[in-house]
Design a protein around this motif. Structure first.
Motif, PDB file in Angstrom:
ATOM      1  N   GLN A  63      11.353  -8.804  39.393  1.00 31.56           N
ATOM      2  CA  GLN A  63      10.687  -8.312  40.591  1.00 31.56           C
ATOM      3  C   GLN A  63       9.341  -8.993  40.786  1.00 31.56           C
ATOM      4  OE1 GLN A  63      12.107  -6.205  42.877  1.00 31.56           O
ATOM      5  NE2 GLN A  63      10.336  -6.893  44.081  1.00 31.56           N
ATOM      6  N   TYR A  64       8.611  -9.211  39.702  1.00 30.76           N
ATOM      7  CA  TYR A  64       7.325  -9.901  39.808  1.00 30.76           C
ATOM      8  C   TYR A  64       7.505 -11.309  40.377  1.00 30.76           C
ATOM      9  CZ  TYR A  64       5.307  -6.193  36.902  1.00 30.76           C
ATOM     10  OH  TYR A  64       4.880  -4.981  36.412  1.00 30.76           O
ATOM     11  N   MET A  65       8.550 -12.013  39.936  1.00 31.81           N
ATOM     12  CA  MET A  65       8.763 -13.372  40.421  1.00 31.81           C
ATOM     13  C   MET A  65       9.195 -13.378  41.887  1.00 31.81           C
ATOM     14  SD  MET A  65       7.733 -15.073  37.976  1.00 31.81           S
ATOM     15  CE  MET A  65       8.000 -16.628  38.815  1.00 31.81           C
ATOM     16  N   LEU A  66      10.007 -12.398  42.300  1.00 33.10           N
ATOM     17  CA  LEU A  66      10.360 -12.306  43.719  1.00 33.10           C
ATOM     18  C   LEU A  66       9.117 -12.063  44.573  1.00 33.10           C
ATOM     19  CD1 LEU A  66      13.662 -10.211  43.802  1.00 33.10           C
ATOM     20  CD2 LEU A  66      13.388 -12.669  44.111  1.00 33.10           C
TER      21      LEU A  66
ATOM     22  N   LYS B 249       7.455 -14.548  47.586  1.00 34.87           N
ATOM     23  CA  LYS B 249       7.112 -14.112  48.939  1.00 34.87           C
ATOM     24  C   LYS B 249       5.644 -14.404  49.243  1.00 34.87           C
ATOM     25  CE  LYS B 249      10.571 -10.424  49.111  1.00 34.87           C
ATOM     26  NZ  LYS B 249      10.812  -8.963  49.231  1.00 34.87           N
ATOM     27  N   GLN B 250       4.783 -14.179  48.266  1.00 41.09           N
ATOM     28  CA  GLN B 250       3.363 -14.449  48.472  1.00 41.09           C
ATOM     29  C   GLN B 250       3.102 -15.933  48.668  1.00 41.09           C
ATOM     30  OE1 GLN B 250       1.104 -12.700  45.279  1.00 41.09           O
ATOM     31  NE2 GLN B 250       2.133 -10.718  45.470  1.00 41.09           N
ATOM     32  N   LEU B 251       3.752 -16.758  47.867  1.00 41.78           N
ATOM     33  CA  LEU B 251       3.537 -18.202  47.983  1.00 41.78           C
ATOM     34  C   LEU B 251       4.108 -18.727  49.296  1.00 41.78           C
ATOM     35  CD1 LEU B 251       4.248 -19.528  44.374  1.00 41.78           C
ATOM     36  CD2 LEU B 251       2.095 -18.874  45.412  1.00 41.78           C
ATOM     37  N   GLY B 252       5.169 -18.107  49.791  1.00 41.35           N
ATOM     38  CA  GLY B 252       5.743 -18.551  51.050  1.00 41.35           C
ATOM     39  C   GLY B 252       4.828 -18.312  52.228  1.00 41.35           C
TER      40      GLY B 252
ATOM     41  N   ALA C 286      20.395 -14.569  40.004  1.00 35.51           N
ATOM     42  CA  ALA C 286      19.753 -15.858  40.238  1.00 35.51           C
ATOM     43  C   ALA C 286      18.364 -15.639  40.802  1.00 35.51           C
ATOM     44  CB  ALA C 286      20.582 -16.694  41.203  1.00 35.51           C
ATOM     45  N   ILE C 287      17.452 -16.550  40.497  1.00 34.68           N
ATOM     46  CA  ILE C 287      16.091 -16.502  41.018  1.00 34.68           C
ATOM     47  C   ILE C 287      15.999 -17.463  42.184  1.00 34.68           C
ATOM     48  CG2 ILE C 287      13.654 -16.827  40.478  1.00 34.68           C
ATOM     49  CD1 ILE C 287      14.956 -14.523  39.035  1.00 34.68           C
ATOM     50  N   PRO C 288      15.622 -17.014  43.362  1.00 37.24           N
ATOM     51  CA  PRO C 288      15.555 -17.923  44.509  1.00 37.24           C
ATOM     52  C   PRO C 288      14.475 -18.963  44.310  1.00 37.24           C
ATOM     53  CG  PRO C 288      14.557 -15.809  45.040  1.00 37.24           C
ATOM     54  CD  PRO C 288      15.208 -15.657  43.702  1.00 37.24           C
ATOM     55  N   THR C 289      14.742 -20.165  44.803  1.00 34.43           N
ATOM     56  CA  THR C 289      13.740 -21.209  44.715  1.00 34.43           C
ATOM     57  C   THR C 289      12.623 -20.930  45.683  1.00 34.43           C
ATOM     58  OG1 THR C 289      14.978 -22.486  46.318  1.00 34.43           O
ATOM     59  CG2 THR C 289      15.416 -22.931  44.009  1.00 34.43           C
ATOM     60  N   LEU C 290      11.501 -21.563  45.461  1.00 32.14           N
ATOM     61  CA  LEU C 290      10.285 -21.271  46.213  1.00 32.14           C
ATOM     62  C   LEU C 290      10.388 -21.785  47.639  1.00 32.14           C
ATOM     63  CD1 LEU C 290       7.373 -20.277  46.191  1.00 32.14           C
ATOM     64  CD2 LEU C 290       6.706 -22.573  45.466  1.00 32.14           C
ATOM     65  N   PRO C 291      10.316 -20.913  48.656  1.00 29.22           N
ATOM     66  CA  PRO C 291      10.342 -21.395  50.044  1.00 29.22           C
ATOM     67  C   PRO C 291       9.051 -22.109  50.382  1.00 29.22           C
ATOM     68  CG  PRO C 291       9.943 -19.042  50.005  1.00 29.22           C
ATOM     69  CD  PRO C 291      10.214 -19.475  48.588  1.00 29.22           C
ATOM     70  N   VAL C 292       9.159 -23.207  51.125  1.00 28.17           N
ATOM     71  CA  VAL C 292       7.995 -24.004  51.483  1.00 28.17           C
ATOM     72  C   VAL C 292       7.384 -23.456  52.767  1.00 28.17           C
ATOM     73  CG1 VAL C 292       7.179 -26.341  51.969  1.00 28.17           C
ATOM     74  CG2 VAL C 292       9.068 -25.968  50.377  1.00 28.17           C
ATOM     75  N   VAL C 293       6.093 -23.544  52.860  1.00 32.30           N
ATOM     76  CA  VAL C 293       5.384 -23.011  54.028  1.00 32.30           C
ATOM     77  C   VAL C 293       5.760 -23.806  55.262  1.00 32.30           C
ATOM     78  CG1 VAL C 293       3.113 -22.540  54.984  1.00 32.30           C
ATOM     79  CG2 VAL C 293       3.528 -22.331  52.529  1.00 32.30           C
ATOM     80  N   PRO C 294       6.072 -23.152  56.372  1.00 32.85           N
ATOM     81  CA  PRO C 294       6.455 -23.889  57.579  1.00 32.85           C
ATOM     82  C   PRO C 294       5.305 -24.698  58.143  1.00 32.85           C
ATOM     83  CG  PRO C 294       6.190 -21.542  58.059  1.00 32.85           C
ATOM     84  CD  PRO C 294       6.114 -21.699  56.573  1.00 32.85           C
ATOM     85  N   THR C 295       5.591 -25.912  58.500  1.00 31.34           N
ATOM     86  CA  THR C 295       4.620 -26.781  59.152  1.00 31.34           C
ATOM     87  C   THR C 295       5.289 -27.438  60.342  1.00 31.34           C
ATOM     88  OG1 THR C 295       5.193 -28.754  57.892  1.00 31.34           O
ATOM     89  CG2 THR C 295       3.610 -27.270  56.880  1.00 31.34           C
ATOM     90  N   VAL C 296       4.543 -28.208  61.057  1.00 31.92           N
ATOM     91  CA  VAL C 296       5.090 -28.924  62.211  1.00 31.92           C
ATOM     92  C   VAL C 296       5.148 -30.414  61.921  1.00 31.92           C
ATOM     93  CG1 VAL C 296       4.398 -27.198  63.869  1.00 31.92           C
ATOM     94  CG2 VAL C 296       2.794 -29.003  63.261  1.00 31.92           C
ATOM     95  N   ALA C 297       5.184 -30.773  60.649  1.00 32.18           N
ATOM     96  CA  ALA C 297       5.236 -32.192  60.313  1.00 32.18           C
ATOM     97  C   ALA C 297       6.498 -32.801  60.881  1.00 32.18           C
ATOM     98  CB  ALA C 297       5.200 -32.362  58.793  1.00 32.18           C
TER      99      ALA C 297
ATOM    100  N   ALA D 165      22.829 -14.314  53.794  1.00 31.54           N
ATOM    101  CA  ALA D 165      21.545 -14.104  53.109  1.00 31.54           C
ATOM    102  C   ALA D 165      21.788 -13.877  51.621  1.00 31.54           C
ATOM    103  CB  ALA D 165      20.811 -12.920  53.715  1.00 31.54           C
ATOM    104  N   LEU D 166      21.114 -14.670  50.806  1.00 28.75           N
ATOM    105  CA  LEU D 166      21.258 -14.544  49.356  1.00 28.75           C
ATOM    106  C   LEU D 166      20.387 -13.424  48.792  1.00 28.75           C
ATOM    107  CD1 LEU D 166      21.226 -18.319  48.343  1.00 28.75           C
ATOM    108  CD2 LEU D 166      23.209 -16.819  48.540  1.00 28.75           C
ATOM    109  N   TYR D 167      19.237 -13.186  49.404  1.00 32.21           N
ATOM    110  CA  TYR D 167      18.290 -12.209  48.887  1.00 32.21           C
ATOM    111  C   TYR D 167      17.642 -11.474  50.067  1.00 32.21           C
ATOM    112  CZ  TYR D 167      18.594 -16.082  45.605  1.00 32.21           C
ATOM    113  OH  TYR D 167      19.059 -17.107  44.828  1.00 32.21           O
ATOM    114  N   ASP D 168      17.015 -10.368  49.771  1.00 28.53           N
ATOM    115  CA  ASP D 168      16.226  -9.672  50.783  1.00 28.53           C
ATOM    116  C   ASP D 168      14.999 -10.514  51.120  1.00 28.53           C
ATOM    117  OD1 ASP D 168      18.039  -7.644  50.670  1.00 28.53           O
ATOM    118  OD2 ASP D 168      16.811  -6.335  49.416  1.00 28.53           O
ATOM    119  N   TYR D 169      14.617 -10.502  52.389  1.00 32.14           N
ATOM    120  CA  TYR D 169      13.406 -11.216  52.803  1.00 32.14           C
ATOM    121  C   TYR D 169      12.676 -10.364  53.825  1.00 32.14           C
ATOM    122  CZ  TYR D 169      10.273 -14.698  54.760  1.00 32.14           C
ATOM    123  OH  TYR D 169       9.144 -15.364  55.182  1.00 32.14           O
ATOM    124  N   GLU D 170      11.392 -10.194  53.612  1.00 33.68           N
ATOM    125  CA  GLU D 170      10.570  -9.396  54.517  1.00 33.68           C
ATOM    126  C   GLU D 170       9.768 -10.327  55.412  1.00 33.68           C
ATOM    127  OE1 GLU D 170       7.006  -6.017  54.355  1.00 33.68           O
ATOM    128  OE2 GLU D 170       7.997  -6.728  52.510  1.00 33.68           O
ATOM    129  N   ALA D 171       9.920 -10.181  56.704  1.00 31.52           N
ATOM    130  CA  ALA D 171       9.227 -11.052  57.654  1.00 31.52           C
ATOM    131  C   ALA D 171       7.716 -10.879  57.517  1.00 31.52           C
ATOM    132  CB  ALA D 171       9.671 -10.733  59.080  1.00 31.52           C
TER     133      ALA D 171
END
Length: 404
Positions: free
Chosen positions: A269-272, A276-279, A311-322, A351-357
């Protein structure tokens, strides 16, 4: 001084006599009182319990504290009845280094902020590890040690006493057998002869003497048998208590498994939460432009072996407009309700995991739900536009399993 020397000499004599008894029993030159089959089974069960308890105890200590030097230090503190000093876990030490590094690099920089977030999570992981070690030590290791240092020592002591009683009993049996043989030999008195009356008198005296020896040996045998039976009963009761020990260790094993499950659930749970925080942190990393392709089969929990765990989801990258073409509007500035799906290129995704907008431009996900996804020009490759009925919003690719 004389008394001590006499005692030492007596102990040495007893030791030598019993050593001779053991040797004669091994060579088949002396009889040995055998225990019944049930008693022998109890002895074997107790020995097996002791051996495996020692191995499980040692390996659990290695699991909880892999550092052998630290284990030796804790052992010495316990033997000296001193409080074991509090030890920093590896996760807490890593957290300290990360936060100190963030302060040097700049806590407001993207790297510094990320170091702080990860460091805080590592600190929480270290705290969870400390709680698990404490719980396992009290609820699992302590009962195992108490058995080895308490009940087993008592059983071993009574078994040694029983062994000595058995040797005394066999020695009394041997003396009685010898006395009876001598009595039978002396009983063969020659006929009275007036020319040799002395032989008759000596034979009669020897027969009476050996009769007294037989009577004495029988009395000693009865006493030895009584002592042996009493000690055998005491030892039997202790050995039968091994069943209660198994029940107690079974309960402790359940508590150990529950503590370990709680620990791993906390870590997961800590890693999930960290992901989310890093995303949501601002960053400059631009993901692979091929990220919209289906994830590798080995990365999907649907094809992973059951024993591999969640499974532990990989780290989502922050959205950019690059990479957005000139003149294209920023996706972040668009209202999801105004976005129109392309004529082609839409796909189904699970959806593989829960995600909070994080805001109104994102779409929350529930694990295993099906949505429609597509990409828009100028959109970060690590994000897709998702639709669920009348709801629209950005979703991270790493939280999806794209379906053909």
């Amino acid at each position: 001084m004389d008394f001590n020397m006499k005692k030492l000499a007596s102990d040495a004599g007893v030791f030598f006599t019993r050593a001779v008894q053991f040797t004669e029993e091994k060579l088949g030159q002396a009889e040995k009182t055998e225990l019944d089959a049930h008693f022998e089974n109890l002895l074997a069960r107790a020995d097996t319990t002791k051996n495996w308890t020692e191995k499980i105890l040692r390996q659990t200590e290695v699991l909880l504290q892999p550092n052998p030097s630290a284990r030796v230090e804790e052992f010495l503190y316990e033997k000296l009845d001193r409080k074991v000093p509090s030890r920093v876990t590896n996760g807490e030490l890593l957290a300290q280094y990360m936060i100190e590094a963030a302060n040097d690099f700049g806590p407001q920089s993207p790297y510094g902020k990320t170091l702080i977030k990860v460091g805080e999570t590592e600190r929480r992981l270290g705290g969870a590890e400390r709680d698990f070690i404490h719980s396992a030590s009290i609820n699992f290791l302590t009962p195992l040690r108490n058995f080895l240092e308490g009940d087993w020592r008592t059983i071993s002591k009574e078994r040694r006493i029983l062994q000595n009683r058995r040797l005394d009993l066999d020695a009394c049996k041997a003396r009685l057998k010898k006395a009876k043989a001598a009595e039978a030999k002396a009983a063969a008195v020659p006929d009275f002869n007036e020319t040799r009356p002395r032989n008759y008198i000596l034979s009669a005296s020897a027969s009476a003497l050996w009769s007294d020896e037989v009577e004495k040996a029988e009395h000693e045998l009865r006493m030895a048998q009584t002592e042996f039976d009493r000690q055998a009963e005491v030892t039997r009761l202790l050995l039968e208590g091994i069943s209660s020990t198994h029940v107690n260790h079974l309960r402790c094993l359940h508590e150990f498994a529950e503590a370990q499950a709680t620990y791993y659930a906390q870590c997961y749970q800590y890693m999930l939460d960290l992901q989310k925080q890093l995303g949501r942190l601002p960053g400059t990393f631009v993901g692979n432009t091929e990220a919209t392709s289906p994830p590798p089969a080995t990365a999907s929990p649907t094809v992973m072996p059951a024993a591999a765990g969640p499974a532990i989801p990989t780290l989502p990258v922050v959205p950019t407009v690059a990479g957005a073409p000139d003149g294209a509007p920023a996706i972040e500035a668009l209202n999801p309700s105004d976005v129109k799906p392309p004529a082609s290129g839409t796909r189904k995704a699970r959806a593989l995991y829960d995600y909070e907008a994080a805001d109104s431009t994102e779409l929350s996900l529930l694990s295993d739900e099906m949505i429609t996804v597509y990409s828009l020009p100028g959109m970060d490759p690590d994000w897709l536009m998702g639709e669920r009925g009348n709801q629209k919003g950005k979703v991270p690719v790493t939280y999806l399993e794209l379906l053909s």
